[in-house]
Design an enzyme around this catalytic site. Sequence first.
Site, PDB file in Angstrom:
ATOM      1  N   GLY A 143      11.803  20.352  36.116  1.00  0.00           N
ATOM      2  CA  GLY A 143      10.491  19.956  36.940  1.00  0.00           C
ATOM      3  C   GLY A 143       9.837  21.162  37.080  1.00  0.00           C
ATOM      4  CD  GLU A 201     -11.926  25.304  38.322  1.00  0.00           C
ATOM      5  OE1 GLU A 201     -11.194  25.307  37.729  1.00  0.00           O
ATOM      6  OE2 GLU A 201     -10.787  24.794  39.191  1.00  0.00           O
ATOM      7  N   GLY A 265      -2.426  24.639  40.355  1.00  0.00           N
ATOM      8  CA  GLY A 265      -1.280  24.300  39.554  1.00  0.00           C
ATOM      9  C   GLY A 265      -0.012  25.141  39.633  1.00  0.00           C
ATOM     10  CB  ALA A 313       5.338  11.633  39.647  1.00  0.00           C
ATOM     11  CG  HIS A 438     -18.074 -12.362  42.287  1.00  0.00           C
ATOM     12  ND1 HIS A 438     -18.773 -11.702  41.777  1.00  0.00           N
ATOM     13  CD2 HIS A 438     -18.387 -13.101  43.325  1.00  0.00           C
ATOM     14  CE1 HIS A 438     -20.124 -11.653  42.616  1.00  0.00           C
ATOM     15  NE2 HIS A 438     -19.528 -13.100  43.579  1.00  0.00           N
TER      16      HIS A 438
END
Length: 461
Positions: A143, A201, A265, A313, A438
């Site tokens: 992991g 970012e 990350g 995952a 619908h």
Amino acid sequence: MTESTPRSFDLLVLGGGSGGYAAALRAAQLGLTVGLVEESKVGGTCLHNGCIPTKALLHAAELADNAREGSKFGVNATLDSIDMTVVNQYKQGVVDRLYKGLQGLIKSRKVTVIEGHGTLVGPDAVEVRGERYTAKSIVLATGSYARSLPGLEIGGRVMTSDQALGLDTVPKSVIVLGGGVIGVEFASVWKSFGSDVTIVEALPHLVPNEDEVLSKGLERAFRRRKIDYKLGVRFQGVEQTDAGVKVSLEDGTVLEADLLLVAVGRGPRTSGLGYEEQGVRVDRGFVLTDENLHTGVANIYAVGDIVPGLQLAHRGFQQGIFVAETIAGLSPQKIVESGIPRVTYCEPEVASVGVTEAQAKEIHGDDAVETLEYNLGGNGKSQILATQGFIKLVRVKDGPVVGVHMLGARVGEQIGEAQLIVNWEAHPEDVAPLVHAHPTQNEAMGEAHLALAGKPLHAHD
């Protein structure tokens, strides 16, 4: 671990997360004897401090928004407060029920769980707490961990998702470092809970791995929600004070807040586990494999976040099944990376499968690709939910749909049909005659394909 624990198996799995436990369960189902080594709890990051607890927080966040905005629908509710103690009890209750179910499953399939930190000590051997276990085949499934930046210490008011999930109060203000999936999900939760949020970012867009039109749409939606963001600017440093954090950016901007969430990350958890000593090739921490997820050493395979690619995952889970079937002598269908569905559960949701428009043009050539955007404004259920967004289709001209990209409340629930369309290489003409109920948001998928097939019923000519 008891005296009767077997020491040799058909398969030993190192790591009990989504990839590892899937490999263990499928192998056991196919009649192999299986040992599963796990130092913490089976279920891994996803169940205990990843997908499941964050989505529980996002559900609580949605309820907060509903209460706050009820008057728009004639439901006069007020939002008194967020009780994080109760939110965390609810979140933990979800995790505990799923964990109990998983433990039961592993027990009923007669998988031997070996508790402790495992190290690869031979081409067919793993050592746990001084005991040596051997197997005909080994699956590495150790992991990932929440990464930081060089020189950025985690501690105090500077935290990763691991600590953020355990907060017992709602911060007044937060700076989120990283505008990828984890960053925007936490930003969304905290905004709904009443925090002031700023995302930083370094790349030019939020969710930078998505089709650019989704990134821009999410940025517009976040602006409407008053979630602030700084794009295309790098983090320089952080100073912790008694009152909070001071974050400096490379362009000279200084931001202040109660907390800094580091969401840059996840890194592969492979160091100090004996992989390289046994000849397993590792590049920047990631285990290199062939398309069958074989490492090139003995009967050693690797799955999940330690294998380069999407850190999801459900990818690890599918890879675990694939490897178990391969080891058992079956010939499972290879997993196409681009065909794996991806969902970001912020408000509004982002969901995609297949390739982006830019990727499609790289593969097929600029002139061989056509796209269509269907606005959710024409969709009855989306109007009822008061959500804005769209579905963008990318197709090869006179060929199949190779990408589906969606933005809007609950669009993650549409990814099932979208992935069938992409993975079964459907042409728009194949999807157009299918009847969509619908009023559902799912109708938007039908309408988009009708339009791409050249027969738009609800589009303006």
